[in-house]
Design a protein around this motif. Structure first.
Motif, PDB file in Angstrom:
ATOM      1  N   PRO A  12       2.662  -6.921  15.561  1.00  0.00           N
ATOM      2  CA  PRO A  12       1.217  -6.940  15.320  1.00  0.00           C
ATOM      3  C   PRO A  12       0.697  -8.346  15.020  1.00  0.00           C
ATOM      4  O   PRO A  12       1.390  -9.154  14.406  1.00  0.00           O
ATOM      5  N   ILE A  13      -0.512  -8.611  15.465  1.00  0.00           N
ATOM      6  CA  ILE A  13      -1.177  -9.890  15.238  1.00  0.00           C
ATOM      7  C   ILE A  13      -2.331  -9.641  14.272  1.00  0.00           C
ATOM      8  O   ILE A  13      -3.206  -8.810  14.541  1.00  0.00           O
ATOM      9  N   GLU A  14      -2.338 -10.340  13.157  1.00  0.00           N
ATOM     10  CA  GLU A  14      -3.430 -10.203  12.177  1.00  0.00           C
ATOM     11  C   GLU A  14      -4.640 -10.980  12.686  1.00  0.00           C
ATOM     12  O   GLU A  14      -4.538 -12.145  13.050  1.00  0.00           O
ATOM     13  N   ILE A  15      -5.794 -10.315  12.699  1.00  0.00           N
ATOM     14  CA  ILE A  15      -7.037 -10.934  13.159  1.00  0.00           C
ATOM     15  C   ILE A  15      -8.092 -10.731  12.078  1.00  0.00           C
ATOM     16  O   ILE A  15      -8.258  -9.610  11.593  1.00  0.00           O
ATOM     17  N   PRO A  16      -8.805 -11.786  11.694  1.00  0.00           N
ATOM     18  CA  PRO A  16      -9.878 -11.614  10.706  1.00  0.00           C
ATOM     19  C   PRO A  16     -10.976 -10.698  11.255  1.00  0.00           C
ATOM     20  O   PRO A  16     -11.443 -10.889  12.378  1.00  0.00           O
ATOM     21  N   ALA A  57     -11.526  -3.148  11.081  1.00  0.00           N
ATOM     22  CA  ALA A  57     -10.725  -3.195   9.852  1.00  0.00           C
ATOM     23  C   ALA A  57      -9.985  -1.872   9.666  1.00  0.00           C
ATOM     24  O   ALA A  57     -10.537  -0.801   9.914  1.00  0.00           O
ATOM     25  N   GLY A  58      -8.731  -1.956   9.243  1.00  0.00           N
ATOM     26  CA  GLY A  58      -7.954  -0.775   8.905  1.00  0.00           C
ATOM     27  C   GLY A  58      -7.457   0.035  10.088  1.00  0.00           C
ATOM     28  O   GLY A  58      -6.931   1.125   9.910  1.00  0.00           O
ATOM     29  N   ILE A  59      -7.621  -0.474  11.309  1.00  0.00           N
ATOM     30  CA  ILE A  59      -7.192   0.259  12.509  1.00  0.00           C
ATOM     31  C   ILE A  59      -6.307  -0.646  13.345  1.00  0.00           C
ATOM     32  O   ILE A  59      -6.650  -1.795  13.612  1.00  0.00           O
ATOM     33  N   THR A  60      -5.163  -0.116  13.768  1.00  0.00           N
ATOM     34  CA  THR A  60      -4.302  -0.860  14.690  1.00  0.00           C
ATOM     35  C   THR A  60      -4.824  -0.624  16.100  1.00  0.00           C
ATOM     36  O   THR A  60      -4.981   0.522  16.532  1.00  0.00           O
ATOM     37  N   THR A  61      -5.121  -1.687  16.800  1.00  0.00           N
ATOM     38  CA  THR A  61      -5.626  -1.605  18.164  1.00  0.00           C
ATOM     39  C   THR A  61      -4.462  -1.799  19.124  1.00  0.00           C
ATOM     40  O   THR A  61      -3.851  -2.867  19.150  1.00  0.00           O
ATOM     41  N   ASP A  62      -4.136  -0.779  19.893  1.00  0.00           N
ATOM     42  CA  ASP A  62      -3.060  -0.854  20.882  1.00  0.00           C
ATOM     43  C   ASP A  62      -3.657  -0.968  22.274  1.00  0.00           C
ATOM     44  O   ASP A  62      -4.660  -0.311  22.578  1.00  0.00           O
ATOM     45  N   GLN A  63      -3.024  -1.771  23.122  1.00  0.00           N
ATOM     46  CA  GLN A  63      -3.422  -1.870  24.516  1.00  0.00           C
ATOM     47  C   GLN A  63      -2.187  -1.602  25.367  1.00  0.00           C
ATOM     48  O   GLN A  63      -1.225  -2.357  25.308  1.00  0.00           O
ATOM     49  N   ASN A  64      -2.195  -0.525  26.109  1.00  0.00           N
ATOM     50  CA  ASN A  64      -1.091  -0.202  27.013  1.00  0.00           C
ATOM     51  C   ASN A  64      -1.457  -0.728  28.391  1.00  0.00           C
ATOM     52  O   ASN A  64      -2.340  -0.182  29.051  1.00  0.00           O
ATOM     53  N   LEU A  65      -0.801  -1.805  28.798  1.00  0.00           N
ATOM     54  CA  LEU A  65      -1.109  -2.450  30.068  1.00  0.00           C
ATOM     55  C   LEU A  65       0.013  -2.193  31.061  1.00  0.00           C
ATOM     56  O   LEU A  65       1.180  -2.348  30.725  1.00  0.00           O
ATOM     57  N   GLU A  66      -0.339  -1.791  32.262  1.00  0.00           N
ATOM     58  CA  GLU A  66       0.640  -1.599  33.320  1.00  0.00           C
ATOM     59  C   GLU A  66       0.487  -2.745  34.309  1.00  0.00           C
ATOM     60  O   GLU A  66      -0.529  -2.842  34.996  1.00  0.00           O
ATOM     61  N   MET A  67       1.494  -3.592  34.350  1.00  0.00           N
ATOM     62  CA  MET A  67       1.456  -4.748  35.238  1.00  0.00           C
ATOM     63  C   MET A  67       2.065  -4.362  36.585  1.00  0.00           C
ATOM     64  O   MET A  67       3.164  -3.833  36.652  1.00  0.00           O
ATOM     65  N   ILE A  68       1.333  -4.626  37.654  1.00  0.00           N
ATOM     66  CA  ILE A  68       1.751  -4.254  39.003  1.00  0.00           C
ATOM     67  C   ILE A  68       2.504  -5.422  39.632  1.00  0.00           C
ATOM     68  O   ILE A  68       2.022  -6.559  39.623  1.00  0.00           O
ATOM     69  N   PRO A  69       3.703  -5.161  40.201  1.00  0.00           N
ATOM     70  CA  PRO A  69       4.436  -6.241  40.871  1.00  0.00           C
ATOM     71  C   PRO A  69       3.611  -6.811  42.029  1.00  0.00           C
ATOM     72  O   PRO A  69       2.987  -6.062  42.784  1.00  0.00           O
TER      73      PRO A  69
END
Length: 90
Positions: A12-16, A57-69
């Motif tokens: 995780p990356i902390e962001i203000p 604030a207080g929420i983990t933001t997930d990004q599921n990225l599918e990289m195409i060859p």
């Protein structure tokens, strides 16, 4: 810049961000989140950019990225896809 582990995840990356109370009772003149741009790059794969990603604030933001060859795009050695996140309707 961060590198993923073998499973494709990063730490995780902390962001203000604004205080949690700003998103629970938003003031019309105040934005209760922080926006960031996310870049995903890997040699031999389509590059991905996610613009205006919203972080609260207080929420983990997930990004599921599918990289195409890039082999799936004959003749395209530098293909890139951009996703723009519209603002929340608070």
């Amino acid at each position: 810049m961060r590198a993923t582990d073998r499973s494709g995840l990063i730490a995780p990356i902390e962001i203000p961000v604004p205080e949690l109370s700003a998103s629970q009772a938003p003031d019309p003149g105040e934005i209760p989140f922080t926006t960031v741009t996310l870049y995903a790059r890997l040699s031999g794969y389509e590059q991905i950019t996610v613009e205006r990603l919203q972080v609260f604030a207080g929420i983990t933001t997930d990004q599921n990225l599918e990289m195409i060859p890039l082999s799936e795009f004959p003749g395209s050695y530098n293909k890139s896809e951009t996703f723009d996140t519209p603002p929340q309707n608070l």
